[in-house]
Motif scaffolding. Structure first.
Motif, PDB file in Angstrom:
ATOM      1  N   CYS A  53       0.825  -1.208   0.000  1.00  0.00           N
ATOM      2  CA  CYS A  53       0.000   0.000   0.000  1.00  0.00           C
ATOM      3  C   CYS A  53       0.862   1.263   0.000  1.00  0.00           C
ATOM      4  O   CYS A  53       0.575   2.219  -0.733  1.00  0.00           O
ATOM      5  N   SER A  57       0.883   3.931  -2.932  1.00  0.00           N
ATOM      6  CA  SER A  57       0.447   5.300  -2.620  1.00  0.00           C
ATOM      7  C   SER A  57       1.497   6.315  -3.060  1.00  0.00           C
ATOM      8  O   SER A  57       1.175   7.343  -3.678  1.00  0.00           O
ATOM      9  N   SER A 114      -3.152   4.443   3.139  1.00  0.00           N
ATOM     10  CA  SER A 114      -3.126   5.431   2.058  1.00  0.00           C
ATOM     11  C   SER A 114      -3.758   6.743   2.507  1.00  0.00           C
ATOM     12  O   SER A 114      -3.328   7.824   2.078  1.00  0.00           O
ATOM     13  N   CYS A 178      -5.703   2.064  -2.857  1.00  0.00           N
ATOM     14  CA  CYS A 178      -4.922   3.209  -2.373  1.00  0.00           C
ATOM     15  C   CYS A 178      -5.533   4.522  -2.824  1.00  0.00           C
ATOM     16  O   CYS A 178      -5.480   5.520  -2.095  1.00  0.00           O
ATOM     17  N   LEU A 182      -6.359   7.862  -0.593  1.00  0.00           N
ATOM     18  CA  LEU A 182      -5.776   9.153  -0.958  1.00  0.00           C
ATOM     19  C   LEU A 182      -6.850  10.200  -1.210  1.00  0.00           C
ATOM     20  O   LEU A 182      -6.739  11.354  -0.763  1.00  0.00           O
TER      21      LEU A 182
END
Length: 346
Positions: A53, A57, A114, A178, A182
């Protein structure tokens, strides 16, 4: 006319061939034990989730495909997902519970990691690698089906290794997961919804493809198939997902057509040919009625409202659909070196 008995016998031999191919690859008891081990929630699994991850990311924020590929190679989510498919087919409650816990835990941990990365770094504008995973379409579902099929086949054929299916499934699972975290960190709810739809779509597609591989490899007897709801549920969910994914696919095609039409009109159309215009890009916003096209250009001369109207008419004629066009113009100035005569005069 063929004898019905011969046709039935041929079909029976073909089905037996599929069964023999699978069962000779790896016995069902050995397969179950291997899937139980893969589906267990362990420290190693959690470390792989966090590592994959974080790499994905950072790669998404850097807009670097090479870095994202590094996360794909780790591919931890494929292990319990194959166990989940087998458990739903066989009605194995122990394997079903263990794989479900691992998938849920990996999903939540991936989103959390993330989200933390996005909160700390706090990039105000996402780039192509993120945005491309917020608009899923039918092609993404096809990728998931192929990835799931390869993964299931690799599990029953250990000699081909896990590298190929691991990479294929990571393409479909870890990057969009991810993107969910985000975009959540920046409160981009529309992007979050699209990325999560892509993640769920690929989970379901991979699950159905693995089921098919297990069945055609002989790991399901007829009574087991009839008593499981996995077929109906998986196919039903894919049917429901096909509607929004189909609309997105149509929009993708229309956007490509619109972009191509705009480029051709600006460059080749005699009615709108202007050598001073340089097309940078064009973006379509489908939330308006009619859809709005933002054309980003550099131009020496100003763009007039008449130019915009002419472009709208030409696009409608070429595509057969009305669009509202908005130009985003950056002024451009041509500067040339002095000629010899100019230099002598000075």
């Amino acid at each position: 006319m063929q004898d019905p008995k011969k046709v039935s016998h041929t079909a029976s031999q073909t089905w037996q061939l599929f069964k023999d191919v699978g069962l000779k690859a790896i016995p069902i008891i050995q397969l179950r034990e291997s899937l139980l081990k893969d589906s267990k929630l362990t420290q190693n699994y959690l470390v792989l989730i966090v590592s994959s991850c974080l790499i994905a990311s950072f790669g998404l924020l850097l807009n670097s495909a090479a870095v994202i590929i590094g996360a794909m190679i780790i591919a931890p989510l494929m292990m319990p997902l194959r166990g989940f498919s087998f458990a739903t087919l066989e009605g194995d409650l122990k394997l079903l519970w263990r794989s479900s816990i691992s998938i849920f835990s990996g999903t939540m941990l991936g989103i959390a990691c993330s989200w933390i990365v996005g909160t700390i770094i706090s990039i105000p504008e996402f780039k192509e690698q993120v945005l491309s995973r917020t608009q899923p379409n039918l092609i993404d579902l096809l990728i998931a089906l192929v990835a799931g099929g390869v993964s299931g086949y690799a599990k029953i054929r250990p000699e081909i290794g896990d590298a190929v299916p691991g990479t294929a499934i990571a393409v479909a699972l870890m990057p969009p997961l991810c993107v969910v975290g985000l975009t959540l960190s920046q409160a981009e709810w529309g992007y979050t919804q699209g990325a999560f739809l892509l993640y769920i779509t690929n989970l379901i597609g991979i699950n159905l493809a693995c089921l098919l591989v297990y069945v055609f490899s002989g790991y399901a007897r007829s009574n087991e198939v009839t008593r499981t709801l996995s077929w109906g549920v998986s196919i039903g969910l894919i049917g429901l997902l096909a509607l929004p994914l189909g609309f997105s696919f149509v929009e993708l095609i229309q956007q490509a057509q619109a972009n191509d039409s705009i480029r051709n009109i600006l460059v080749e159309n005699s009615q709108f040919r202007r050598s001073d215009i340089e097309l940078i890009r064009s973006d379509i916003d489908w939330n308006y009625h009619p859809p709005s096209i933002t054309v980003v250009v550099r131009s020496v001369e100003p763009i007039t409202p008449q130019d915009v109207t002419l472009l709208e008419d030409l696009i409608k004629t070429k595509i057969g659909r009305t669009f509202k066009v908005v130009f985003d113009v950056t002024a451009s100035t041509k500067v040339e070196s002095q000629t010899e005569s100019q230099k002598s005069n000075n």
